[in-house]
Design a protein around this motif. Structure first.
Motif, PDB file in Angstrom:
ATOM      1  N   TYR A 189      -9.443   0.590 107.947  1.00 33.77           N
ATOM      2  CA  TYR A 189      -8.202   0.174 107.075  1.00 33.77           C
ATOM      3  C   TYR A 189      -8.332   0.563 105.844  1.00 33.77           C
ATOM      4  CZ  TYR A 189      -6.829  -2.057 111.651  1.00 33.77           C
ATOM      5  OH  TYR A 189      -6.724  -2.398 112.806  1.00 33.77           O
ATOM      6  N   ASP A 190      -7.153   0.822 105.324  1.00 36.27           N
ATOM      7  CA  ASP A 190      -7.077   1.088 103.667  1.00 36.27           C
ATOM      8  C   ASP A 190      -7.539  -0.316 103.026  1.00 36.27           C
ATOM      9  OD1 ASP A 190      -6.056   1.271 100.885  1.00 36.27           O
ATOM     10  OD2 ASP A 190      -4.603   2.661 101.734  1.00 36.27           O
ATOM     11  N   PRO A 191      -8.335   0.123 101.987  1.00 37.85           N
ATOM     12  CA  PRO A 191      -9.100  -1.084 101.140  1.00 37.85           C
ATOM     13  C   PRO A 191      -8.043  -1.671 100.534  1.00 37.85           C
ATOM     14  CG  PRO A 191     -10.247   1.349 100.375  1.00 37.85           C
ATOM     15  CD  PRO A 191      -9.070   1.364 101.546  1.00 37.85           C
ATOM     16  N   ALA A 192      -6.591  -1.369 100.330  1.00 35.49           N
ATOM     17  CA  ALA A 192      -5.865  -2.160  99.772  1.00 35.49           C
ATOM     18  C   ALA A 192      -5.202  -3.069 100.814  1.00 35.49           C
ATOM     19  CB  ALA A 192      -4.743  -1.351  99.369  1.00 35.49           C
ATOM     20  N   CYS A 193      -5.423  -3.081 102.008  1.00 36.22           N
ATOM     21  CA  CYS A 193      -4.858  -3.976 103.087  1.00 36.22           C
ATOM     22  C   CYS A 193      -5.731  -5.160 103.071  1.00 36.22           C
ATOM     23  CB  CYS A 193      -5.303  -3.287 104.489  1.00 36.22           C
ATOM     24  SG  CYS A 193      -4.990  -4.527 105.843  1.00 36.22           S
ATOM     25  N   LEU A 194      -4.921  -6.264 102.998  1.00 31.78           N
ATOM     26  CA  LEU A 194      -5.459  -7.610 102.942  1.00 31.78           C
ATOM     27  C   LEU A 194      -5.941  -8.180 104.210  1.00 31.78           C
ATOM     28  CD1 LEU A 194      -5.857 -10.383 101.256  1.00 31.78           C
ATOM     29  CD2 LEU A 194      -3.448 -10.675 101.854  1.00 31.78           C
ATOM     30  N   VAL A 195      -7.296  -8.553 104.399  1.00 30.36           N
ATOM     31  CA  VAL A 195      -7.783  -8.819 105.478  1.00 30.36           C
ATOM     32  C   VAL A 195      -8.696 -10.227 105.553  1.00 30.36           C
ATOM     33  CG1 VAL A 195      -9.827  -8.238 107.034  1.00 30.36           C
ATOM     34  CG2 VAL A 195      -8.542  -6.349 105.727  1.00 30.36           C
ATOM     35  N   TRP A 245     -17.417 -19.762 109.030  1.00 33.71           N
ATOM     36  CA  TRP A 245     -17.186 -19.163 107.815  1.00 33.71           C
ATOM     37  C   TRP A 245     -15.952 -18.339 107.751  1.00 33.71           C
ATOM     38  CZ3 TRP A 245     -20.888 -18.910 103.850  1.00 33.71           C
ATOM     39  CH2 TRP A 245     -22.106 -19.618 104.125  1.00 33.71           C
ATOM     40  N   ALA A 246     -15.228 -18.145 106.555  1.00 32.21           N
ATOM     41  CA  ALA A 246     -14.135 -17.391 106.271  1.00 32.21           C
ATOM     42  C   ALA A 246     -14.413 -16.294 104.970  1.00 32.21           C
ATOM     43  CB  ALA A 246     -13.119 -18.238 105.915  1.00 32.21           C
ATOM     44  N   PHE A 247     -13.874 -15.069 105.218  1.00 34.29           N
ATOM     45  CA  PHE A 247     -13.931 -14.039 104.182  1.00 34.29           C
ATOM     46  C   PHE A 247     -12.760 -13.528 103.952  1.00 34.29           C
ATOM     47  CE2 PHE A 247     -18.076 -14.853 106.030  1.00 34.29           C
ATOM     48  CZ  PHE A 247     -19.136 -15.087 104.911  1.00 34.29           C
ATOM     49  N   ILE A 248     -12.437 -12.872 102.913  1.00 34.82           N
ATOM     50  CA  ILE A 248     -11.321 -11.969 102.567  1.00 34.82           C
ATOM     51  C   ILE A 248     -11.762 -10.901 101.933  1.00 34.82           C
ATOM     52  CG2 ILE A 248      -9.688 -14.021 102.356  1.00 34.82           C
ATOM     53  CD1 ILE A 248      -9.743 -13.285  99.231  1.00 34.82           C
ATOM     54  N   ARG A 249     -10.731  -9.767 102.133  1.00 39.11           N
ATOM     55  CA  ARG A 249     -11.167  -8.418 101.805  1.00 39.11           C
ATOM     56  C   ARG A 249      -9.698  -7.906 101.245  1.00 39.11           C
ATOM     57  NH1 ARG A 249     -12.193  -3.250 104.973  1.00 39.11           N
ATOM     58  NH2 ARG A 249     -10.105  -3.005 104.968  1.00 39.11           N
ATOM     59  N   GLY A 250      -9.624  -7.331 100.019  1.00 27.66           N
ATOM     60  CA  GLY A 250      -8.362  -6.826  99.549  1.00 27.66           C
ATOM     61  C   GLY A 250      -7.899  -7.244  98.371  1.00 27.66           C
ATOM     62  N   PRO A 251      -6.693  -7.323  97.996  1.00 25.40           N
ATOM     63  CA  PRO A 251      -6.026  -7.972  96.720  1.00 25.40           C
ATOM     64  C   PRO A 251      -5.899  -9.322  96.802  1.00 25.40           C
ATOM     65  CG  PRO A 251      -4.484  -6.775  98.059  1.00 25.40           C
ATOM     66  CD  PRO A 251      -5.593  -6.433  98.792  1.00 25.40           C
ATOM     67  N   GLY A 252      -6.056 -10.017  97.720  1.00 25.91           N
ATOM     68  CA  GLY A 252      -5.591 -11.421  97.757  1.00 25.91           C
ATOM     69  C   GLY A 252      -6.895 -12.121  96.913  1.00 25.91           C
ATOM     70  N   LYS A 253      -6.448 -13.649  96.760  1.00 31.60           N
ATOM     71  CA  LYS A 253      -7.382 -14.339  96.086  1.00 31.60           C
ATOM     72  C   LYS A 253      -7.465 -15.764  96.730  1.00 31.60           C
ATOM     73  CE  LYS A 253      -8.429 -16.852  91.757  1.00 31.60           C
ATOM     74  NZ  LYS A 253      -8.095 -16.888  90.305  1.00 31.60           N
ATOM     75  N   ALA A 254      -8.794 -16.015  97.238  1.00 35.23           N
ATOM     76  CA  ALA A 254      -8.994 -17.544  97.864  1.00 35.23           C
ATOM     77  C   ALA A 254      -9.231 -18.550  96.840  1.00 35.23           C
ATOM     78  CB  ALA A 254     -10.101 -17.066  98.682  1.00 35.23           C
ATOM     79  N   ASP A 255      -8.620 -19.870  97.387  1.00 33.90           N
ATOM     80  CA  ASP A 255      -8.676 -20.820  96.447  1.00 33.90           C
ATOM     81  C   ASP A 255      -8.681 -22.132  97.189  1.00 33.90           C
ATOM     82  OD1 ASP A 255      -9.108 -22.228  94.182  1.00 33.90           O
ATOM     83  OD2 ASP A 255      -6.737 -22.297  93.638  1.00 33.90           O
ATOM     84  N   ALA A 256      -9.071 -23.236  96.715  1.00 31.41           N
ATOM     85  CA  ALA A 256      -9.083 -24.443  97.499  1.00 31.41           C
ATOM     86  C   ALA A 256      -9.904 -24.496  98.861  1.00 31.41           C
ATOM     87  CB  ALA A 256      -7.647 -24.955  97.697  1.00 31.41           C
ATOM     88  N   GLY A 257     -10.984 -23.738  98.631  1.00 31.25           N
ATOM     89  CA  GLY A 257     -11.851 -23.785 100.160  1.00 31.25           C
ATOM     90  C   GLY A 257     -12.155 -25.228 100.243  1.00 31.25           C
ATOM     91  N   LYS A 258     -12.153 -25.640 101.673  1.00 27.59           N
ATOM     92  CA  LYS A 258     -12.528 -26.961 102.113  1.00 27.59           C
ATOM     93  C   LYS A 258     -12.954 -26.924 103.330  1.00 27.59           C
ATOM     94  CE  LYS A 258     -10.641 -31.477 102.203  1.00 27.59           C
ATOM     95  NZ  LYS A 258      -9.381 -32.398 102.117  1.00 27.59           N
ATOM     96  N   VAL A 259     -14.142 -27.790 103.507  1.00 28.72           N
ATOM     97  CA  VAL A 259     -14.700 -28.312 104.840  1.00 28.72           C
ATOM     98  C   VAL A 259     -14.102 -29.765 105.174  1.00 28.72           C
ATOM     99  CG1 VAL A 259     -16.834 -28.500 106.275  1.00 28.72           C
ATOM    100  CG2 VAL A 259     -16.705 -26.905 104.613  1.00 28.72           C
ATOM    101  N   HIS A 260     -13.355 -29.783 106.265  1.00 30.49           N
ATOM    102  CA  HIS A 260     -12.778 -31.175 106.607  1.00 30.49           C
ATOM    103  C   HIS A 260     -13.841 -32.009 107.461  1.00 30.49           C
ATOM    104  CE1 HIS A 260      -8.731 -29.677 105.137  1.00 30.49           C
ATOM    105  NE2 HIS A 260      -9.128 -28.529 105.372  1.00 30.49           N
ATOM    106  N   ARG A 261     -14.849 -32.549 106.799  1.00 33.66           N
ATOM    107  CA  ARG A 261     -15.768 -33.433 107.671  1.00 33.66           C
ATOM    108  C   ARG A 261     -15.311 -34.861 108.237  1.00 33.66           C
ATOM    109  NH1 ARG A 261     -21.173 -31.739 106.506  1.00 33.66           N
ATOM    110  NH2 ARG A 261     -21.516 -34.066 106.307  1.00 33.66           N
ATOM    111  N   PHE A 262     -14.148 -35.201 107.757  1.00 32.92           N
ATOM    112  CA  PHE A 262     -13.592 -36.488 108.236  1.00 32.92           C
ATOM    113  C   PHE A 262     -13.147 -36.362 109.676  1.00 32.92           C
ATOM    114  CE2 PHE A 262      -9.950 -34.237 106.347  1.00 32.92           C
ATOM    115  CZ  PHE A 262      -8.981 -34.508 107.398  1.00 32.92           C
ATOM    116  N   VAL A 263     -12.772 -34.976 110.138  1.00 33.62           N
ATOM    117  CA  VAL A 263     -12.155 -34.657 111.524  1.00 33.62           C
ATOM    118  C   VAL A 263     -13.027 -34.918 112.454  1.00 33.62           C
ATOM    119  CG1 VAL A 263     -10.779 -32.976 112.757  1.00 33.62           C
ATOM    120  CG2 VAL A 263     -10.476 -33.484 110.252  1.00 33.62           C
ATOM    121  N   LYS A 264     -12.965 -35.680 113.559  1.00 28.45           N
ATOM    122  CA  LYS A 264     -13.970 -36.016 114.737  1.00 28.45           C
ATOM    123  C   LYS A 264     -13.451 -35.296 115.817  1.00 28.45           C
ATOM    124  CE  LYS A 264     -16.276 -38.314 111.508  1.00 28.45           C
ATOM    125  NZ  LYS A 264     -17.589 -37.692 110.861  1.00 28.45           N
TER     126      LYS A 264
END
Length: 279
Positions: A189-195, A245-264
């Motif tokens: 895919y084109d490097p400009a594609c948000l993945v 895990w979660a990763f992104i590629r392309g022009p987007g920006k990741a923020d507010a990453g969280k592990v929800h450790r209260f969920v059982k």
């Protein structure tokens, strides 16, 4: 394509919003087959996410009351979904009414072009053996690990999503081989594609050799799970594992990453992040 390898249904209302979105919320979670489905749905509803990337999703399995788990979630939350089959669960269904297990990607937005990447490298742990009793304990299966790929069209923005479940019954060498198959596919895919690439990797992707492979392919970490385990402790000597895990590629920006450790509601914790979309 074999029968029922991909199932797709639409339950989301038509989206009339035409202006570009500035961001979207993504949740990734191994839901442990959907055994605690009511609690799973409650958490997912509370997130108000745009994209849900789920692993270990049952269809017609005895242990999850013969439900299509992805369909149940999609109906309740008014989402579209695609399901990619990993395994036929031999001890959970019958020849006349087979049970399936795999990954599901859900969204309130249109999902298109779904496909399954069935890894070339697989463990033979799950294969039926003549000496194994036909009992649920042995989890005899037909099939193999997959990545589910789909495109999500969000008010003018197109996002390519890889939903991964790498092998649990082997070593990091095999898992890295499976991951490389996905990275090779993404290179088309084109490097400009948000993945988005997310899922249960069954490995710690912060290890230098694995992290380097992801960086070389252009992917950036979206959730800091290297610093916070994504599974509960199994015994006193293990505080939890860093395998979701979660990763992104392309022009987007990741923020507010969280592990929800209260969920059982599963034997994994959900992870989430906000993805800023290019203007």
């Amino acid at each position: 394509m074999s029968r029922n390898e991909i199932i797709a249904e639409n339950f989301a209302p038509s989206q009339w919003l035409s202006w570009p979105r500035s961001s979207l919320r993504v949740v990734d979670w191994n839901i442990d087959r959907g055994l605690k489905l009511s609690a799973i749905i409650d958490f997912l509803a509370d997130t108000h996410a745009d994209v849900f990337i789920l692993q270990e999703v049952d269809i017609n399995a005895h242990r999850t009351h013969r439900l299509n788990v992805a369909q149940e979630i999609a109906r309740k939350l008014r989402l579209n979904y695609v399901f990619g089959r990993e395994f036929v669960e031999l001890t959970q269904g019958s020849k006349a009414s087979p049970a399936y297990h795999g990954q599901a990607t859900l969204s309130r937005w249109k999902i298109s072009n779904p496909r399954v990447i069935r890894f070339q490298r697989q463990s033979d742990f799950w294969k039926p053996r003549w000496f194994k009793p036909n009992l649920q304990t042995f989890q005899e299966r037909l099939g193999g690990r997959v990545a589910l790929t789909a495109e999500i069209n969000i008010a003018g923005a197109s996002v390519l999503c890889y939903n991964l479940h790498l092998e649990s019954r082997s070593n990091d060498e095999l898992r890295l081989g499976q991951l490389n198959e996905v990275l090779e596919d993404s290179a088309k895919y084109d490097p400009a594609c948000l993945v988005i690439l997310a899922g249960d990797l069954n490995l710690n992707a912060s290890k230098p050799d694995i992290a380097e492979v992801l960086v070389q392919a252009g992917f950036r970490d979206a959730v800091p799970t290297a610093r916070l385990a994504t599974t509960p402790a199994r015994h006193l000597l293990e505080t939890g594992r860093h395998i979701d895990w979660a990763f992104i590629r392309g022009p987007g920006k990741a923020d507010a990453g969280k592990v929800h450790r209260f969920v059982k509601a599963s034997d994994h914790y959900p992870i989430s992040f906000e993805l800023g979309l290019p203007s």
